[in-house]
Design an enzyme around this catalytic site. Structure first.
Site, PDB file in Angstrom:
ATOM      1  N   ARG A   1       0.831  -1.221   0.000  1.00 13.69           N
ATOM      2  CA  ARG A   1       0.000   0.000   0.000  1.00 13.69           C
ATOM      3  C   ARG A   1       0.863   1.267   0.000  1.00 13.69           C
ATOM      4  O   ARG A   1       0.527   2.261   0.642  1.00 13.69           O
ATOM      5  CB  ARG A   1      -0.952   0.035   1.200  1.00 13.69           C
ATOM      6  CG  ARG A   1      -1.801  -1.191   1.388  1.00 13.69           C
ATOM      7  CD  ARG A   1      -2.934  -1.299   0.365  1.00 13.69           C
ATOM      8  NE  ARG A   1      -3.848  -2.349   0.753  1.00 13.69           N
ATOM      9  CZ  ARG A   1      -3.782  -3.612   0.322  1.00 13.69           C
ATOM     10  NH1 ARG A   1      -2.865  -3.975  -0.560  1.00 13.69           N
ATOM     11  NH2 ARG A   1      -4.665  -4.502   0.717  1.00 13.69           N
TER      12      ARG A   1
ATOM     13  N   SER B   1     -10.640   0.415   3.928  1.00 15.40           N
ATOM     14  CA  SER B   1      -9.833   0.163   5.129  1.00 15.40           C
ATOM     15  C   SER B   1      -9.170   1.456   5.574  1.00 15.40           C
ATOM     16  O   SER B   1      -8.433   2.068   4.798  1.00 15.40           O
ATOM     17  CB  SER B   1      -8.738  -0.861   4.837  1.00 15.40           C
ATOM     18  OG  SER B   1      -9.309  -2.049   4.387  1.00 15.40           O
TER      19      SER B   1
ATOM     20  N   GLU C   1      -4.179   4.151   6.406  1.00  8.49           N
ATOM     21  CA  GLU C   1      -4.006   3.961   4.959  1.00  8.49           C
ATOM     22  C   GLU C   1      -4.599   5.157   4.207  1.00  8.49           C
ATOM     23  O   GLU C   1      -4.093   5.578   3.166  1.00  8.49           O
ATOM     24  CB  GLU C   1      -4.717   2.664   4.545  1.00  8.49           C
ATOM     25  CG  GLU C   1      -4.614   2.369   3.068  1.00  8.49           C
ATOM     26  CD  GLU C   1      -5.268   1.053   2.691  1.00  8.49           C
ATOM     27  OE1 GLU C   1      -4.961   0.022   3.305  1.00  8.49           O
ATOM     28  OE2 GLU C   1      -6.099   1.082   1.757  1.00  8.49           O
TER      29      GLU C   1
HETATM   30  P1  FAD Z   1      -8.509   9.481  -4.403  1.00 11.06           P
HETATM   31  O1  FAD Z   1      -9.204   9.193  -3.103  1.00 11.06           O
HETATM   32  O2  FAD Z   1      -9.139  10.465  -5.316  1.00 11.06           O
HETATM   33  O3  FAD Z   1      -7.022   9.925  -4.079  1.00 11.06           O
HETATM   34  C1  FAD Z   1      -6.245   9.175  -3.162  1.00 11.06           C
HETATM   35  C2  FAD Z   1      -4.854   9.816  -3.051  1.00 11.06           C
HETATM   36  O4  FAD Z   1      -4.184   9.679  -4.298  1.00 11.06           O
HETATM   37  C3  FAD Z   1      -4.916  11.310  -2.763  1.00 11.06           C
HETATM   38  O5  FAD Z   1      -3.811  11.633  -1.960  1.00 11.06           O
HETATM   39  C4  FAD Z   1      -4.801  11.938  -4.138  1.00 11.06           C
HETATM   40  O6  FAD Z   1      -4.263  13.239  -4.113  1.00 11.06           O
HETATM   41  C5  FAD Z   1      -3.866  10.965  -4.849  1.00 11.06           C
HETATM   42  N1  FAD Z   1      -4.142  10.900  -6.276  1.00 11.06           N
HETATM   43  C6  FAD Z   1      -5.329  10.602  -6.870  1.00 11.06           C
HETATM   44  N2  FAD Z   1      -5.198  10.619  -8.202  1.00 11.06           N
HETATM   45  C7  FAD Z   1      -3.920  10.947  -8.464  1.00 11.06           C
HETATM   46  C8  FAD Z   1      -3.171  11.155  -9.655  1.00 11.06           C
HETATM   47  N3  FAD Z   1      -3.722  11.025 -10.868  1.00 11.06           N
HETATM   48  N4  FAD Z   1      -1.859  11.517  -9.545  1.00 11.06           N
HETATM   49  C9  FAD Z   1      -1.261  11.662  -8.330  1.00 11.06           C
HETATM   50  N5  FAD Z   1      -1.932  11.478  -7.169  1.00 11.06           N
HETATM   51  C10 FAD Z   1      -3.233  11.128  -7.236  1.00 11.06           C
HETATM   52  N6  FAD Z   1      -7.807   0.018  -1.791  1.00 11.06           N
HETATM   53  C11 FAD Z   1      -7.066  -1.095  -1.991  1.00 11.06           C
HETATM   54  O7  FAD Z   1      -5.824  -1.001  -2.192  1.00 11.06           O
HETATM   55  N7  FAD Z   1      -7.619  -2.343  -2.006  1.00 11.06           N
HETATM   56  C12 FAD Z   1      -8.939  -2.515  -1.812  1.00 11.06           C
HETATM   57  O8  FAD Z   1      -9.414  -3.651  -1.839  1.00 11.06           O
HETATM   58  C13 FAD Z   1      -9.767  -1.376  -1.561  1.00 11.06           C
HETATM   59  N8  FAD Z   1     -11.087  -1.513  -1.330  1.00 11.06           N
HETATM   60  C14 FAD Z   1     -11.836  -0.395  -1.068  1.00 11.06           C
HETATM   61  C15 FAD Z   1     -13.212  -0.561  -0.805  1.00 11.06           C
HETATM   62  C16 FAD Z   1     -14.007   0.544  -0.539  1.00 11.06           C
HETATM   63  C17 FAD Z   1     -15.483   0.341  -0.251  1.00 11.06           C
HETATM   64  C18 FAD Z   1     -13.440   1.851  -0.555  1.00 11.06           C
HETATM   65  C19 FAD Z   1     -14.305   3.050  -0.316  1.00 11.06           C
HETATM   66  C20 FAD Z   1     -12.091   2.020  -0.812  1.00 11.06           C
HETATM   67  C21 FAD Z   1     -11.275   0.891  -1.055  1.00 11.06           C
HETATM   68  N9  FAD Z   1      -9.895   1.018  -1.320  1.00 11.06           N
HETATM   69  C22 FAD Z   1      -9.133  -0.098  -1.565  1.00 11.06           C
HETATM   70  C23 FAD Z   1      -9.257   2.339  -1.293  1.00 11.06           C
HETATM   71  C24 FAD Z   1      -9.356   3.121  -2.641  1.00 11.06           C
HETATM   72  O9  FAD Z   1     -10.436   2.681  -3.393  1.00 11.06           O
HETATM   73  C25 FAD Z   1      -8.076   2.999  -3.476  1.00 11.06           C
HETATM   74  O10 FAD Z   1      -6.978   3.479  -2.746  1.00 11.06           O
HETATM   75  C26 FAD Z   1      -8.171   3.765  -4.792  1.00 11.06           C
HETATM   76  O11 FAD Z   1      -7.025   3.536  -5.578  1.00 11.06           O
HETATM   77  C27 FAD Z   1      -8.346   5.259  -4.595  1.00 11.06           C
HETATM   78  O12 FAD Z   1      -8.631   5.827  -5.864  1.00 11.06           O
HETATM   79  P2  FAD Z   1      -9.292   7.251  -5.990  1.00 11.06           P
HETATM   80  O13 FAD Z   1      -9.261   7.641  -7.408  1.00 11.06           O
HETATM   81  O14 FAD Z   1     -10.606   7.277  -5.317  1.00 11.06           O
HETATM   82  O15 FAD Z   1      -8.244   8.107  -5.153  1.00 11.06           O
HETATM   83  P1  NAP Z   2     -10.116 -11.311   4.631  1.00 12.32           P
HETATM   84  O1  NAP Z   2     -10.215 -12.134   3.411  1.00 12.32           O
HETATM   85  O2  NAP Z   2     -11.147 -11.472   5.730  1.00 12.32           O
HETATM   86  O3  NAP Z   2      -8.655 -11.459   5.275  1.00 12.32           O
HETATM   87  C1  NAP Z   2      -8.316 -10.747   6.481  1.00 12.32           C
HETATM   88  C2  NAP Z   2      -6.889 -10.262   6.356  1.00 12.32           C
HETATM   89  O4  NAP Z   2      -6.027 -11.377   6.294  1.00 12.32           O
HETATM   90  C3  NAP Z   2      -6.681  -9.445   5.123  1.00 12.32           C
HETATM   91  O5  NAP Z   2      -6.380  -8.160   5.550  1.00 12.32           O
HETATM   92  C4  NAP Z   2      -5.559 -10.106   4.349  1.00 12.32           C
HETATM   93  O6  NAP Z   2      -4.433  -9.257   4.173  1.00 12.32           O
HETATM   94  C5  NAP Z   2      -5.103 -11.249   5.235  1.00 12.32           C
HETATM   95  N1  NAP Z   2      -5.067 -12.518   4.462  1.00 12.32           N
HETATM   96  C6  NAP Z   2      -6.115 -13.324   4.176  1.00 12.32           C
HETATM   97  N2  NAP Z   2      -5.681 -14.422   3.506  1.00 12.32           N
HETATM   98  C7  NAP Z   2      -4.341 -14.278   3.369  1.00 12.32           C
HETATM   99  C8  NAP Z   2      -3.315 -15.057   2.765  1.00 12.32           C
HETATM  100  N3  NAP Z   2      -3.584 -16.228   2.178  1.00 12.32           N
HETATM  101  N4  NAP Z   2      -2.049 -14.576   2.788  1.00 12.32           N
HETATM  102  C9  NAP Z   2      -1.750 -13.403   3.366  1.00 12.32           C
HETATM  103  N5  NAP Z   2      -2.683 -12.619   3.953  1.00 12.32           N
HETATM  104  C10 NAP Z   2      -3.956 -13.048   3.965  1.00 12.32           C
HETATM  105  O7  NAP Z   2     -10.080  -9.754   4.247  1.00 12.32           O
HETATM  106  P2  NAP Z   2     -11.227  -8.758   3.800  1.00 12.32           P
HETATM  107  O8  NAP Z   2     -11.304  -7.686   4.779  1.00 12.32           O
HETATM  108  O9  NAP Z   2     -12.467  -9.498   3.413  1.00 12.32           O
HETATM  109  O10 NAP Z   2     -10.580  -8.157   2.454  1.00 12.32           O
HETATM  110  C11 NAP Z   2     -10.331  -8.977   1.344  1.00 12.32           C
HETATM  111  C12 NAP Z   2      -9.235  -8.364   0.486  1.00 12.32           C
HETATM  112  O11 NAP Z   2      -9.664  -7.082   0.019  1.00 12.32           O
HETATM  113  C13 NAP Z   2      -7.941  -8.130   1.283  1.00 12.32           C
HETATM  114  O12 NAP Z   2      -6.847  -8.393   0.425  1.00 12.32           O
HETATM  115  C14 NAP Z   2      -8.003  -6.661   1.631  1.00 12.32           C
HETATM  116  O13 NAP Z   2      -6.721  -6.050   1.720  1.00 12.32           O
HETATM  117  C15 NAP Z   2      -8.789  -6.065   0.452  1.00 12.32           C
HETATM  118  N6  NAP Z   2      -9.551  -4.893   0.891  1.00 12.32           N
HETATM  119  C16 NAP Z   2      -8.890  -3.715   0.975  1.00 12.32           C
HETATM  120  C17 NAP Z   2      -9.565  -2.563   1.352  1.00 12.32           C
HETATM  121  C18 NAP Z   2      -8.842  -1.245   1.388  1.00 12.32           C
HETATM  122  O14 NAP Z   2      -9.492  -0.217   1.482  1.00 12.32           O
HETATM  123  N7  NAP Z   2      -7.547  -1.236   1.311  1.00 12.32           N
HETATM  124  C19 NAP Z   2     -10.925  -2.613   1.653  1.00 12.32           C
HETATM  125  C20 NAP Z   2     -11.549  -3.845   1.590  1.00 12.32           C
HETATM  126  C21 NAP Z   2     -10.866  -4.984   1.202  1.00 12.32           C
HETATM  127  P3  NAP Z   2      -4.264  -8.151   2.994  1.00 12.32           P
HETATM  128  O15 NAP Z   2      -5.196  -7.050   3.361  1.00 12.32           O
HETATM  129  O16 NAP Z   2      -2.840  -7.755   3.119  1.00 12.32           O
HETATM  130  O17 NAP Z   2      -4.601  -8.782   1.701  1.00 12.32           O
END
Ligand code: FAD
Ligand code: NAP
Length: 339
Positions: free
Chosen positions: A165, A239, A335
């Site tokens: 991340r 998250s 995050e």
């Molecule tokens: P924004 O919120 O618009 O911006 C985020 C940051 O990036 C800000 O600091 C912004 O200035 C910068 N930024 C945006 N665009 C640019 C650009 N073109 N150039 C330079 N900087 C820029 N993330 C995960 O990694 N995995 C997930 O599974 C995941 N699940 C999510 C589920 C939900 C329900 C929600 C609400 C979010 C989730 N996220 C997840 C977080 C998010 O969706 C991601 O981080 C996504 O990439 C953000 O994109 P955005 O365009 O909305 O970014």
């Molecule tokens: P989950 O499947 O319930 O798992 C719980 C946590 O355990 C996750 O955070 C995941 O880490 C870790 N995990 C599970 N299986 C694993 C494996 N085989 N090896 C290593 N790590 C493992 O998680 P969840 O909340 O439903 O989310 C599912 C996936 O979507 C995850 O990868 C999560 O990161 C992603 N997600 C991200 C966001 C966001 O905003 N960043 C929001 C929702 C979901 P990791 O998170 O490192 O994968």
């Protein structure tokens, strides 16, 4: 030429949904519109922020400078080799729509990243990841506008310094670049990953016998829809915290007290803990404080029930972090990008 508006509500442009204002707001559809925006006196008069889908930001107050909305579009397969297609994508494209298109086209590799909100341009920012796949796995390069010089720079994978991340754009080059195009190397033959989380169980529930990118994508969409709040209905930014990386000794010490703790080994010898487990164990999951709280199904997600302020959500995150530190000796890191 983009229109620059003043004192605009950001409520429609971020998924937490607070009614904060930007001093200046402009959208750009092309690189030359972006170049005009950054040359404007309004841009020079204060801080700036580029937004894609606004799904990874929390505003604690009005934004005192210019917010730029990235609307650069386009998906082009520009070349191929024996194993892969090279696809260039405008940074303002929707990430999920791009994943669906790649599945339709038979470009493999991003099926596990289905239904992540936001834009293609923000995806490298935190090297988005889910279900065992990260953006960096199929990343080729990107183009970003260097704000100070107005020059367009190219970054390959190494230059992006991707981590969990993380990227160079979230750290060292924060606010210095605007990503305008991202290129991917997507596979001609699938390398499916179904060993993570509930994917296999969901495929079985849906009666899937023959694996395909579409079947995996559908399974992940179903899991996510059942667990995560839809930002259109409930303000959130996914998250709020990262999964902490700790020394194995600390994880074993916690496990001695809480035998149901699971942790995952990392390549660097340390281990990853599930932040959601720690927050749940500490009693925060599902807690509500009037207009904000911790989601009932997913302890990592902080939610705005309608009229919460960014400060309230931020203060809640501080309390959770302090509690996890005192109960488990683990320092959580946010995050979400805080403004
Ligand atoms: P924004 O919120 O618009 O911006 C985020 C940051 O990036 C800000 O600091 C912004 O200035 C910068 N930024 C945006 N665009 C640019 C650009 N073109 N150039 C330079 N900087 C820029 N993330 C995960 O990694 N995995 C997930 O599974 C995941 N699940 C999510 C589920 C939900 C329900 C929600 C609400 C979010 C989730 N996220 C997840 C977080 C998010 O969706 C991601 O981080 C996504 O990439 C953000 O994109 P955005 O365009 O909305 O970014
Ligand atoms: P989950 O499947 O319930 O798992 C719980 C946590 O355990 C996750 O955070 C995941 O880490 C870790 N995990 C599970 N299986 C694993 C494996 N085989 N090896 C290593 N790590 C493992 O998680 P969840 O909340 O439903 O989310 C599912 C996936 O979507 C995850 O990868 C999560 O990161 C992603 N997600 C991200 C966001 C966001 O905003 N960043 C929001 C929702 C979901 P990791 O998170 O490192 O994968």
């Amino acid at each position: 030429m983009s229109t620059i508006q003043s004192q605009v509500s950001l409520q429609p442009f971020h998924t937490f949904g607070m009614d904060v204002k930007a001093k200046w707001l402009a959208a750009f559809n092309t690189l030359s519109e972006l170049a005009q925006c950054i040359k404007s006196p309004e841009f020079a008069s204060g801080p700036h922020l580029v937004l894609g889908g606004g799904s990874n930001v929390l505003f604690r107050e009005d934004f005192p400078g210019m917010v730029l909305l990235n609307r650069i579009k386009g998906v082009r397969c520009v070349s191929e080799d024996e194993q892969a297609y090279y696809v260039e994508v405008g940074a303002g494209e929707s990430w999920h729509e791009f994943v669906l298109k790649s599945i339709e086209e038979g470009w493999f590799g991003f099926e596990n990243l289905s239904l992540i909100p936001g834009s293609v341009g923000a995806a490298p920012m935190q090297n988005i990841g889910a279900y065992g796949v990260e953006l960096k796995d199929r990343f080729h390069s990107l183009k970003a506008l260097h704000i100070a010089s107005g020059a367009l720079h190219s970054f390959d994978k190494q230059a992006c310094e991707f981590g969990y991340r993380e990227s160079v754009f979230k750290r060292r080059f924060r606010d210095q670049y605007i990503i305008v195009e991202v290129s991917f190397r997507l596979l001609k033959e699938p390398e499916f990953r179904t060993d993570y989380g509930d994917i296999t169980a969901q495929l079985e529930r849906s009666g899937i016998r023959e694996l395909s990118a579409k079947a995996i994508s559908d399974a992940i969409i179903a899991i996510r829809q059942s667990k995560l709040p839809d930002p259109k209905l409930l303000g959130n930014a996914g998250s709020f915290f990262k999964n902490p990386e700790v020394e194995q000794e600390l994880a074993l010490a916690i496990q001695a007290q809480y035998p149901n703790l699971s942790f995952y080994p990392l390549e660097n010898g340390r281990v990853k803990l599930a932040a959601a487990w720690l927050i749940d164990q500490a009693g925060w999951k599902g807690k509500t404080f009037g207009r904000y709280g911790v989601h009932k199904n997913q302890a990592l997600v902080l939610v705005n029930y309608g009229a919460a302020t960014g400060r309230e959500i931020f203060d809640l995150s501080e309390k959770i972090m302090a509690d996890i530190q005192s109960k488990f000796g683990v320092q959580l890191e946010r995050e979400v990008n805080i403004y």
